[in-house]
Design a protein around this motif. Structure first.
Motif, PDB file in Angstrom:
ATOM      1  N   LEU A  75       7.384  -0.667  17.880  1.00  0.00           N
ATOM      2  CA  LEU A  75       6.876  -1.806  17.138  1.00  0.00           C
ATOM      3  C   LEU A  75       8.096  -2.577  16.648  1.00  0.00           C
ATOM      4  CD1 LEU A  75       4.130  -2.898  16.301  1.00  0.00           C
ATOM      5  CD2 LEU A  75       4.196  -1.414  14.333  1.00  0.00           C
ATOM      6  N   SER A  76       8.039  -3.875  16.885  1.00  0.00           N
ATOM      7  CA  SER A  76       9.184  -4.686  16.530  1.00  0.00           C
ATOM      8  C   SER A  76       8.662  -5.907  15.781  1.00  0.00           C
ATOM      9  CB  SER A  76       9.881  -5.073  17.824  1.00  0.00           C
ATOM     10  OG  SER A  76      10.852  -6.020  17.582  1.00  0.00           O
ATOM     11  N   MET A  77       9.322  -6.244  14.694  1.00  0.00           N
ATOM     12  CA  MET A  77       8.850  -7.365  13.885  1.00  0.00           C
ATOM     13  C   MET A  77      10.038  -8.241  13.544  1.00  0.00           C
ATOM     14  SD  MET A  77       8.388  -8.723  10.620  1.00  0.00           S
ATOM     15  CE  MET A  77       8.943  -7.454   9.527  1.00  0.00           C
ATOM     16  N   SER A  78       9.866  -9.537  13.685  1.00  0.00           N
ATOM     17  CA  SER A  78      10.887 -10.421  13.136  1.00  0.00           C
ATOM     18  C   SER A  78      10.179 -11.490  12.323  1.00  0.00           C
ATOM     19  CB  SER A  78      11.764 -11.024  14.228  1.00  0.00           C
ATOM     20  OG  SER A  78      10.994 -11.767  15.110  1.00  0.00           O
ATOM     21  N   ALA A  79      10.814 -11.898  11.258  1.00  0.00           N
ATOM     22  CA  ALA A  79      10.170 -12.855  10.363  1.00  0.00           C
ATOM     23  C   ALA A  79      11.223 -13.741   9.735  1.00  0.00           C
ATOM     24  CB  ALA A  79       9.399 -12.117   9.269  1.00  0.00           C
ATOM     25  N   PHE A  80      10.817 -14.959   9.481  1.00  0.00           N
ATOM     26  CA  PHE A  80      11.668 -15.842   8.707  1.00  0.00           C
ATOM     27  C   PHE A  80      10.749 -16.667   7.823  1.00  0.00           C
ATOM     28  CE2 PHE A  80      15.108 -19.338   8.762  1.00  0.00           C
ATOM     29  CZ  PHE A  80      15.582 -18.879   7.546  1.00  0.00           C
ATOM     30  N   TRP A  81      10.343 -16.058   6.729  1.00  0.00           N
ATOM     31  CA  TRP A  81       9.430 -16.714   5.807  1.00  0.00           C
ATOM     32  C   TRP A  81      10.223 -17.649   4.907  1.00  0.00           C
ATOM     33  CZ3 TRP A  81       6.975 -11.336   4.355  1.00  0.00           C
ATOM     34  CH2 TRP A  81       6.290 -10.851   5.476  1.00  0.00           C
ATOM     35  N   SER A  82       9.543 -18.624   4.352  1.00  0.00           N
ATOM     36  CA  SER A  82      10.259 -19.658   3.590  1.00  0.00           C
ATOM     37  C   SER A  82      10.998 -19.066   2.393  1.00  0.00           C
ATOM     38  CB  SER A  82       9.272 -20.728   3.138  1.00  0.00           C
ATOM     39  OG  SER A  82       8.230 -20.116   2.423  1.00  0.00           O
ATOM     40  N   ASP A  83      10.510 -17.930   1.910  1.00  0.00           N
ATOM     41  CA  ASP A  83      11.125 -17.318   0.735  1.00  0.00           C
ATOM     42  C   ASP A  83      12.287 -16.401   1.110  1.00  0.00           C
ATOM     43  OD1 ASP A  83      11.395 -16.716  -1.983  1.00  0.00           O
ATOM     44  OD2 ASP A  83      10.070 -14.972  -1.821  1.00  0.00           O
ATOM     45  N   VAL A 138       9.804   1.137   9.654  1.00  0.00           N
ATOM     46  CA  VAL A 138      11.116   1.496   9.099  1.00  0.00           C
ATOM     47  C   VAL A 138      10.948   1.481   7.587  1.00  0.00           C
ATOM     48  CG1 VAL A 138      12.489   0.623  11.027  1.00  0.00           C
ATOM     49  CG2 VAL A 138      11.906  -0.901   9.166  1.00  0.00           C
ATOM     50  N   ASN A 139      11.998   1.871   6.876  1.00  0.00           N
ATOM     51  CA  ASN A 139      11.910   1.940   5.417  1.00  0.00           C
ATOM     52  C   ASN A 139      11.357   0.683   4.790  1.00  0.00           C
ATOM     53  OD1 ASN A 139      12.637   4.462   4.836  1.00  0.00           O
ATOM     54  ND2 ASN A 139      14.837   4.008   4.600  1.00  0.00           N
ATOM     55  N   SER A 140      11.789  -0.462   5.297  1.00  0.00           N
ATOM     56  CA  SER A 140      11.431  -1.706   4.636  1.00  0.00           C
ATOM     57  C   SER A 140      10.259  -2.413   5.296  1.00  0.00           C
ATOM     58  CB  SER A 140      12.643  -2.632   4.608  1.00  0.00           C
ATOM     59  OG  SER A 140      13.168  -2.737   5.904  1.00  0.00           O
ATOM     60  N   PHE A 141       9.575  -1.755   6.207  1.00  0.00           N
ATOM     61  CA  PHE A 141       8.452  -2.424   6.869  1.00  0.00           C
ATOM     62  C   PHE A 141       7.396  -1.421   7.283  1.00  0.00           C
ATOM     63  CE2 PHE A 141       6.890  -3.843  11.218  1.00  0.00           C
ATOM     64  CZ  PHE A 141       5.819  -4.563  10.702  1.00  0.00           C
ATOM     65  N   SER A 142       6.162  -1.688   6.867  1.00  0.00           N
ATOM     66  CA  SER A 142       5.052  -0.937   7.437  1.00  0.00           C
ATOM     67  C   SER A 142       3.943  -1.910   7.799  1.00  0.00           C
ATOM     68  CB  SER A 142       4.560   0.150   6.480  1.00  0.00           C
ATOM     69  OG  SER A 142       4.230  -0.407   5.242  1.00  0.00           O
ATOM     70  N   LEU A 143       3.124  -1.487   8.737  1.00  0.00           N
ATOM     71  CA  LEU A 143       2.033  -2.321   9.220  1.00  0.00           C
ATOM     72  C   LEU A 143       0.725  -1.659   8.815  1.00  0.00           C
ATOM     73  CD1 LEU A 143       1.374  -4.810  11.040  1.00  0.00           C
ATOM     74  CD2 LEU A 143       1.154  -3.193  12.925  1.00  0.00           C
ATOM     75  N   ASN A 144      -0.141  -2.434   8.160  1.00  0.00           N
ATOM     76  CA  ASN A 144      -1.447  -1.906   7.772  1.00  0.00           C
ATOM     77  C   ASN A 144      -2.487  -2.457   8.742  1.00  0.00           C
ATOM     78  OD1 ASN A 144      -0.017  -0.891   5.597  1.00  0.00           O
ATOM     79  ND2 ASN A 144      -0.663  -2.517   4.211  1.00  0.00           N
ATOM     80  N   THR A 145      -3.273  -1.559   9.322  1.00  0.00           N
ATOM     81  CA  THR A 145      -4.288  -2.026  10.282  1.00  0.00           C
ATOM     82  C   THR A 145      -5.679  -1.799   9.713  1.00  0.00           C
ATOM     83  OG1 THR A 145      -4.631   0.066  11.452  1.00  0.00           O
ATOM     84  CG2 THR A 145      -2.770  -1.301  12.159  1.00  0.00           C
ATOM     85  N   PHE A 146      -6.580  -2.696  10.052  1.00  0.00           N
ATOM     86  CA  PHE A 146      -7.957  -2.655   9.561  1.00  0.00           C
ATOM     87  C   PHE A 146      -8.896  -2.853  10.744  1.00  0.00           C
ATOM     88  CE2 PHE A 146      -7.083  -3.171   4.978  1.00  0.00           C
ATOM     89  CZ  PHE A 146      -5.753  -3.547   5.028  1.00  0.00           C
ATOM     90  N   ARG A 147     -10.004  -2.099  10.766  1.00  0.00           N
ATOM     91  CA  ARG A 147     -11.008  -2.247  11.820  1.00  0.00           C
ATOM     92  C   ARG A 147     -10.357  -2.413  13.187  1.00  0.00           C
ATOM     93  NH1 ARG A 147     -11.713  -5.377   7.859  1.00  0.00           N
ATOM     94  NH2 ARG A 147     -11.099  -7.206   9.047  1.00  0.00           N
ATOM     95  N   LEU A 148      -9.558  -1.447  13.547  1.00  0.00           N
ATOM     96  CA  LEU A 148      -8.759  -1.565  14.771  1.00  0.00           C
ATOM     97  C   LEU A 148      -9.449  -0.914  15.964  1.00  0.00           C
ATOM     98  CD1 LEU A 148      -5.042  -1.032  15.335  1.00  0.00           C
ATOM     99  CD2 LEU A 148      -6.531   0.732  16.237  1.00  0.00           C
ATOM    100  N   GLU A 158      -8.668   1.690   6.969  1.00  0.00           N
ATOM    101  CA  GLU A 158      -7.312   1.157   6.891  1.00  0.00           C
ATOM    102  C   GLU A 158      -6.316   2.248   7.264  1.00  0.00           C
ATOM    103  OE1 GLU A 158      -5.951  -0.260   3.068  1.00  0.00           O
ATOM    104  OE2 GLU A 158      -3.954  -0.654   3.853  1.00  0.00           O
ATOM    105  N   GLN A 159      -5.360   1.876   8.134  1.00  0.00           N
ATOM    106  CA  GLN A 159      -4.296   2.810   8.509  1.00  0.00           C
ATOM    107  C   GLN A 159      -2.972   2.199   8.094  1.00  0.00           C
ATOM    108  OE1 GLN A 159      -4.497   5.019  12.617  1.00  0.00           O
ATOM    109  NE2 GLN A 159      -5.031   2.896  12.883  1.00  0.00           N
ATOM    110  N   ILE A 160      -2.087   3.020   7.566  1.00  0.00           N
ATOM    111  CA  ILE A 160      -0.750   2.537   7.229  1.00  0.00           C
ATOM    112  C   ILE A 160       0.216   3.112   8.262  1.00  0.00           C
ATOM    113  CG2 ILE A 160       1.068   2.563   5.483  1.00  0.00           C
ATOM    114  CD1 ILE A 160      -1.194   2.801   3.394  1.00  0.00           C
ATOM    115  N   LEU A 161       0.873   2.249   9.004  1.00  0.00           N
ATOM    116  CA  LEU A 161       1.824   2.692  10.017  1.00  0.00           C
ATOM    117  C   LEU A 161       3.243   2.372   9.537  1.00  0.00           C
ATOM    118  CD1 LEU A 161       0.047   1.235  13.206  1.00  0.00           C
ATOM    119  CD2 LEU A 161      -0.386   3.404  12.064  1.00  0.00           C
ATOM    120  N   PRO A 162       3.954   3.349   8.971  1.00  0.00           N
ATOM    121  CA  PRO A 162       5.334   3.090   8.563  1.00  0.00           C
ATOM    122  C   PRO A 162       6.189   2.871   9.811  1.00  0.00           C
ATOM    123  CG  PRO A 162       4.494   5.137   7.600  1.00  0.00           C
ATOM    124  CD  PRO A 162       3.546   4.726   8.670  1.00  0.00           C
TER     125      PRO A 162
END
Ligand SMILES: *[C@@H]1O[C@H](CO)[C@@H](O)[C@H](O)[C@H]1NC(C)=O
Ligand SMILES: *[C@@H]1O[C@H](CO)[C@@H](O)[C@H](O)[C@H]1NC(C)=O
Ligand SMILES: *[C@@H]1O[C@H](CO)[C@@H](O)[C@H](O)[C@H]1NC(C)=O
Ligand SMILES: *[C@@H]1O[C@H](CO)[C@@H](O)[C@H](O)[C@H]1NC(C)=O
Ligand SMILES: *[C@@H]1O[C@H](CO)[C@@H](O)[C@H](O)[C@H]1NC(C)=O
Ligand SMILES: *[C@@H]1O[C@H](CO)[C@@H](O)[C@H](O)[C@H]1NC(C)=O
Ligand SMILES: *[C@@H]1O[C@H](CO)[C@@H](O)[C@H](O)[C@H]1NC(C)=O
Ligand SMILES: *[C@@H]1O[C@H](CO)[C@@H](O)[C@H](O)[C@H]1NC(C)=O
Ligand SMILES: *[C@@H]1O[C@H](CO)[C@@H](O)[C@H](O)[C@H]1NC(C)=O
Length: 415
Positions: A303-311, A345-355, A339-343
């Motif tokens: 799982l790979s995530m990249s983000a650049f939020w305005s904050d 990395v330390n600073s990122f987890s993905l929560n899934t719902f009705r998957l 709801e499932q919590i998929l950790p």
């Protein structure tokens, strides 16, 4: 005397320089005529496991200072991506293929080619020839017109490969506006200062963020070249990201729901890997599923995530390619209503719902029979227990009533 001393210190300096040359970053520049499009300074180690007559051997090969910009490197043009092929002695090479959108550029494909025929590097290898491993989830991305910086050591292991690529001291840029690395940097998360998410801080200064409601479910699918759907997914997704907030000048926990109607999806399907890419304006999420063709089981492996939020002060990217989530059987779907919590990395987890997902063996554009997660099965138990208890209660009341009626009937008769 003074000459001797000088020559001795010179020798030390030379030895030191020699050592630095090994430990230090190697520089590469890819040009098209006079204009530079990619510049990279990086150190890398490749840890490779290979077969010998008596078992397996593991070697760690550094990217040598003698590595050069090899053939295959190009600035690209319409339809061709810019790429850097760093080639080195023995017939080995490291490949970085870039892509970009309106805000970010990334290493879209990272590959390692190594030559098992090279006896000096792979003594006693029982297999000969070139092996290529690649991954589409490098996790390397940065804002356009900035230098990607990652001094920390980060490891990437392409799926189903025998090689781990470990980068450190990385500074690089693609799609360069001029020949110098930009002074603005996009810093990888591993380089961000260690954050102690302030439990010591007074709670009055940190208004508890209202957690957003559950995310809406989106339907995402991936279609083969021949038009058949090969991956199906239906799920609500919530990101839980620790990042440094510009507005609050401190590290915060960002809980963000993915909005299905603003999310583009794409991906690819191969025999034993399937990829689903979800992207909105500010966030990219890449799911990689792997199939074990022996056991006919699949799982979410990366799982790979990249983000650049305005904050955010800089774009962040996070990847974990040693995951083992959402395990299912070939031809069937994996389902988890809870709801499932998929950790990740330390600073990122993905929560899934009705998957519900099915990354392999989709037939007729619809989900195969579902294998439910343990949590759903546990949740199913509660209504069953409650139902059984209620049924028992009804039965007791009924029996009591019948006995009561019989008694009163009997009493009436005696009078
Ligand atoms: C490259 O730069 C040199 C010297 O600066 C110049 O003479 C040459 O015309 C340039 N070539 C191109 C293709 O721009
Ligand atoms: C692989 O290594 C062998 C032995 O050193 C060499 O002959 C061959 O040319 C190399 N292959 C490539 C593609 O460089
Ligand atoms: C990057 O720089 C180039 C040239 O200075 C400019 O045309 C382009 O708009 C910039 N892109 C972004 C995303 O800042
Ligand atoms: C479509 O392509 C896949 C492999 O990419 C193949 O397994 C499948 O049989 C093809 N389906 C049709 C209808 O051609
Ligand atoms: C987000 O992650 C943090 C730390 O991993 C955790 O304490 C928190 O409960 C998570 N929040 C949600 C809404 O998942
Ligand atoms: C952010 O916080 C640091 C340390 O807490 C402080 O030194 C700095 O001045 C703050 N910056 C702003 C813009 O408030
Ligand atoms: C997306 O869905 C939300 C909630 O259903 C709605 O408020 C919003 O207007 C939609 N946006 C677009 C662009 O359709
Ligand atoms: C595939 O499954 C088999 C049987 O469960 C197992 O022995 C093997 O290690 C697995 N392969 C991979 C690559 O995980
Ligand atoms: C990646 O995930 C695995 C399995 O959940 C975990 O053990 C590992 O620590 C994670 N890696 C990183 C860098 O967080």
């Amino acid at each position: 005397m003074s000459y001797k001393l000088r020559s001795a210190s010179a020798a030390v300096a030379v030895a030191l320089l020699g050592w630095l040359a090994v430990a230090h970053a190697v520089s590469f520049e890819v040009k098209d005529g006079n204009s530079t499009c990619i510049k990279a300074e990086l150190s890398a180690n490749f840890t490779i496991t290979y077969l010998t007559a008596t078992g397996t051997k593991t070697v760690t090969v550094p990217l040598p200072a003698s590595a050069v910009v090899g053939s295959g490197s190009s600035c690209g043009d319409s339809g061709v991506s810019p790429q850097l092929m760093a080639s080195f002695e023995g017939g080995h090479s490291l490949g970085l293929v870039f892509s970009k959108d309106s805000r970010l550029y990334q290493v879209a494909t990272l590959s390692m080619k190594y030559n098992l025929s090279d006896n000096a590097t792979f003594p006693d290898s029982s297999v000969k020839g070139i092996v290529t491993s690649s991954t589409n989830t490098s996790g390397i991305s940065a804002q356009l017109n900035t230098t990607y910086r990652c001094l920390s050591s980060t490891s990437i292991r392409p799926q189903d490969s025998n090689v781990t690529i470990t980068f450190s001291d990385v500074r690089m840029e693609a799609y360069m506006p001029n020949a110098n690395l930009s002074t603005d940097e996009s810093v990888c998360t591993a380089d961000l200062p260690a954050t102690t998410v302030a439990p010591t801080q007074s709670p009055t200064t940190t208004p508890a963020p209202t957690p957003p409601s559950n995310p809406e479910s989106g339907s995402y699918n991936v279609t083969n070249i021949n038009g058949t759907v090969c991956l199906l997914a239906r799920m609500g997704l919530q990101l839980n990201v620790t990042y440094f907030s510009k507005a609050q000048n401190k590290t915060v926990q960002g809980i963000v729901n993915l909005q299905p109607n603003r999310t583009d999806f794409s991906g690819s399907c191969e025999a034993t890997t399937a990829t689903l890419i979800l992207r909105d304006e500010l966030t990219n999420l890449t799911f990689t599923f792997s199939l074990n063709s022996t056991s006919k089981k699949y799982h979410l492996s990366a799982l790979s995530m990249s983000a650049f939020w305005s904050d955010m002060t800089a774009p962040i990217t996070m990847t974990n390619s040693t995951l083992n989530y959402l395990q299912g059987s070939l031809g069937r779907s994996y389902m988890c209503r809870s709801e499932q919590i998929l950790p990740v990395v330390n600073s990122f987890s993905l929560n899934t719902f009705r998957l519900q997902v099915q990354p392999f063996g989709v037939s007729g554009n619809q989900f195969g029979s579902a294998e439910e997660c343990q949590m759903d099965q546990d949740n199913m138990l509660i209504p069953i227990i409650v139902g059984a208890a209620l049924a028992g209660l009804v039965l007791i009341v009924l029996i009591a009533y019948l006995i009561g009626r019989k008694r009163s009937h009997a009493g009436y008769q005696t009078i």
